[in-house]
Design a protein around this motif. Structure first.
Motif, PDB file in Angstrom:
ATOM      1  N   VAL A   1     109.318  45.128 119.900  1.00 34.26           N
ATOM      2  CA  VAL A   1     109.503  44.394 118.643  1.00 34.26           C
ATOM      3  C   VAL A   1     110.986  44.210 118.329  1.00 34.26           C
ATOM      4  O   VAL A   1     111.374  44.001 117.182  1.00 34.26           O
ATOM      5  CB  VAL A   1     108.792  45.099 117.459  1.00 34.26           C
ATOM      6  CG1 VAL A   1     107.310  45.193 117.724  1.00 34.26           C
ATOM      7  CG2 VAL A   1     109.379  46.482 117.168  1.00 34.26           C
ATOM      8  N   VAL A   2     111.819  44.273 119.369  1.00 35.82           N
ATOM      9  CA  VAL A   2     113.280  44.197 119.223  1.00 35.82           C
ATOM     10  C   VAL A   2     113.825  43.124 120.150  1.00 35.82           C
ATOM     11  O   VAL A   2     113.293  42.887 121.234  1.00 35.82           O
ATOM     12  CB  VAL A   2     113.932  45.561 119.553  1.00 35.82           C
ATOM     13  CG1 VAL A   2     115.450  45.481 119.442  1.00 35.82           C
ATOM     14  CG2 VAL A   2     113.384  46.657 118.645  1.00 35.82           C
ATOM     15  N   ALA A   3     114.904  42.470 119.703  1.00 30.30           N
ATOM     16  CA  ALA A   3     115.621  41.512 120.553  1.00 30.30           C
ATOM     17  C   ALA A   3     117.109  41.617 120.262  1.00 30.30           C
ATOM     18  O   ALA A   3     117.516  42.172 119.230  1.00 30.30           O
ATOM     19  CB  ALA A   3     115.142  40.084 120.301  1.00 30.30           C
ATOM     20  N   ARG A   4     117.912  41.080 121.161  1.00 33.55           N
ATOM     21  CA  ARG A   4     119.350  41.032 120.884  1.00 33.55           C
ATOM     22  C   ARG A   4     119.611  40.091 119.711  1.00 33.55           C
ATOM     23  O   ARG A   4     118.965  39.064 119.574  1.00 33.55           O
ATOM     24  CB  ARG A   4     120.117  40.558 122.117  1.00 33.55           C
ATOM     25  CG  ARG A   4     120.178  41.601 123.223  1.00 33.55           C
ATOM     26  CD  ARG A   4     121.153  41.155 124.312  1.00 33.55           C
ATOM     27  NE  ARG A   4     121.228  42.137 125.385  1.00 33.55           N
ATOM     28  CZ  ARG A   4     120.391  42.203 126.413  1.00 33.55           C
ATOM     29  NH1 ARG A   4     119.404  41.316 126.495  1.00 33.55           N
ATOM     30  NH2 ARG A   4     120.523  43.123 127.338  1.00 33.55           N
ATOM     31  N   MET A   5     120.574  40.454 118.893  1.00 35.90           N
ATOM     32  CA  MET A   5     120.900  39.666 117.715  1.00 35.90           C
ATOM     33  C   MET A   5     121.410  38.282 118.084  1.00 35.90           C
ATOM     34  O   MET A   5     122.107  38.127 119.084  1.00 35.90           O
ATOM     35  CB  MET A   5     121.984  40.371 116.876  1.00 35.90           C
ATOM     36  CG  MET A   5     121.462  41.396 115.903  1.00 35.90           C
ATOM     37  SD  MET A   5     122.782  42.338 115.082  1.00 35.90           S
ATOM     38  CE  MET A   5     124.022  41.066 114.745  1.00 35.90           C
TER      39      MET A   5
END
Length: 313
Positions: free
Chosen positions: A109-113
Motif C-alpha cells: 500500500v506504499v509507493a515512491r512519492m
C-alpha cells in the motif's frame, strides 16, 4: 517514539500523545519515519465509533489513514524499495492508523512519492486521490456527461472535479461560500453556493451525482438524476451494499458505492498524474504534532476548504 492514540470512542478530546516502542520490520512491511499524515472524514467516524465494523473495538487505536515519510527499514520479502526512499501511501487497515513518528506498513500500500510534491502534499493526496479516481470509474463518467459534485471544495472534491473534466464531463460543483473561487479555478463549469441557493433550484438533472459530503442521501439525490443516472455514495457499509445490490436490479437510477483500495500500482499512477500536471493538488492547512487535537477539531468542523495535514519532525 511518539504516537497519537485513543482508548475509547469519542470527540477529539479522547486523543492523547503517548510514548511507545518503535516498530520492528516485519515480513512484507516497511518501517517508515513519518513526516506528514492527513486527516480524512473517515478518521472522525472511526474515532467516534460510527464505523465499528471497519475498526473493531480493540483499544488503543491510532488515527490516520494516509501518510508520507522516509523508509528506514525494509522487511523480508519486500522488493522495489530501499532505505532512504521518500514514500507515501495509506489504507492498509482501518484497525491500525499512521499518526506516529514511525510505522510498520505493508509495502503493497506504499509507493515512491511524486517528485513534484513535498511530504505534506503527498500525505494529503493519497486517500482522496484514489477515492476520486474510483468514483469517476464507478459512475462511468464519460465525455458529455453532466455531473453534480456535492461537497466539491473539501479534501476529495478538487480531484473529483479535475478527473471528471479530464474525460470531458460538464461539472456542476456544490460548495460553501469559501470554496467557490477554488472550484471555479479547478474547472467547474457551474458553481452552486449551497448557502445561497438550493441545489434543486435550477431544475436540472444529471447523469451522475457524487455525494462527497455524505449529506445528500440517495433518497434526496434521486430527483437530481436523469432516468439512467448514477448516484455515487462515499459511505459504504454492509446494509447499503446489500440494499444497492438488490434494489439496483429493479430501478433505472443506480446507487453505487465507492470502496477505495490502495495499491502500489494505483499510487504510482496517481503520482504520475500529479507530476505531469494533469492533477493539481488541493489546498492544505498544516498543524504541528503538538497541535493534534486542534487539527482534528478544524478538520471536523465542516465547511473546510481542502485538507488538514499534521506535520511530524
Amino acid at each position: 517514539m511518539q504516537t497519537i492514540t485513543y482508548s475509547r470512542f469519542g470527540s477529539p478530546d479522547v486523543l492523547t500523545l503517548s510514548d511507545v516502542v518503535s516498530p520492528s520490520p516485519r515480513r512484507g512491511h516497511l518501517v517508515v519515519r513519518v513526516r506528514a499524515v492527513s486527516i480524512n472524514p473517515l478518521d472522525g467516524k472511526l474515532r467516534r465509533g460510527e464505523a465499528r465494523l471497519l475498526s473493531g473495538t480493540k483499544f488503543p487505536k491510532t488515527p490516520g489513514l494516509d501518510f508520507a515519510g522516509v523508509v528506514e527499514q525494509v522487511g523480508e520479502g519486500v522488493s522495489g524499495f530501499k532505505v532512504g526512499d521518500d514514500v507515501f501511501g495509506g489504507l492498509g487497515s482501518f484497525k491500525v492508523g499512521y499518526l506516529s513518528e514511525r510505522i510498520s506498513v505493508p509495502a503493497r500500500v506504499v509507493a515512491r512519492m511524486p517528485a513534484s510534491l513535498d511530504y505534506v502534499g503527498a500525505a494529503a493526496i493519497a486517500v482522496v486521490g484514489l477515492a476520486a479516481q474510483t468514483a469517476v470509474n464507478v459512475a462511468r463518467i464519460k465525455a458529455g456527461d453532466h455531473v453534480l459534485i456535492h461537497g466539491a471544495s473539501g479534501g476529495l472534491g478538487p480531484y473529483a472535479i479535475q478527473l471528471a473534466k479530464s474525460v470531458g464531463a460538464h461539472v456542476t460543483a456544490v460548495s460553501g461560500t469559501d470554496g467557490v473561487t477554488l472550484v471555479r479555478e479547478l474547472g467547474a463549469d457551474t458553481v452552486i453556493d449551497y448557502r445561497r441557493e438550493a441545489i434543486t433550484a435550477s431544475g436540472k438533472t444529471f447523469d451522475a451525482v457524487l455525494d462527497l459530503s455524505t449529506r445528500l442521501p440517495f433518497g434526496e439525490a434521486h430527483v437530481l438524476l436523469k432516468p439512467r443516472g448514477v448516484y455515487v455514495d462515499f459511505e459504504p457499509g454492509p446494509a447499503k451494499l446489500a440494499s444497492a445490490a438488490i434494489l439496483n436490479r429493479f430501478r433505472s437510477r443506480q446507487h453505487r458505492l465507492v470502496i477505495t483500495q490502495s495499491t502500489t500500482a494505483a499510487l504510482e499512477a496517481l503520482g504520475r498524474q500529479v507530476d505531469s500536471g494533469a492533477l493539481r493538488p488541493g489546498p492544505t492547512r498544516v498543524f504541528a504534532l503538538s497541535e493534534y487535537r486542534r487539527a482534528f477539531e478544524v478538520a471536523e468542523q465542516g465547511g473546510l476548504v481542502g485538507k488538514v495535514v499534521i506535520q511530524l519532525g
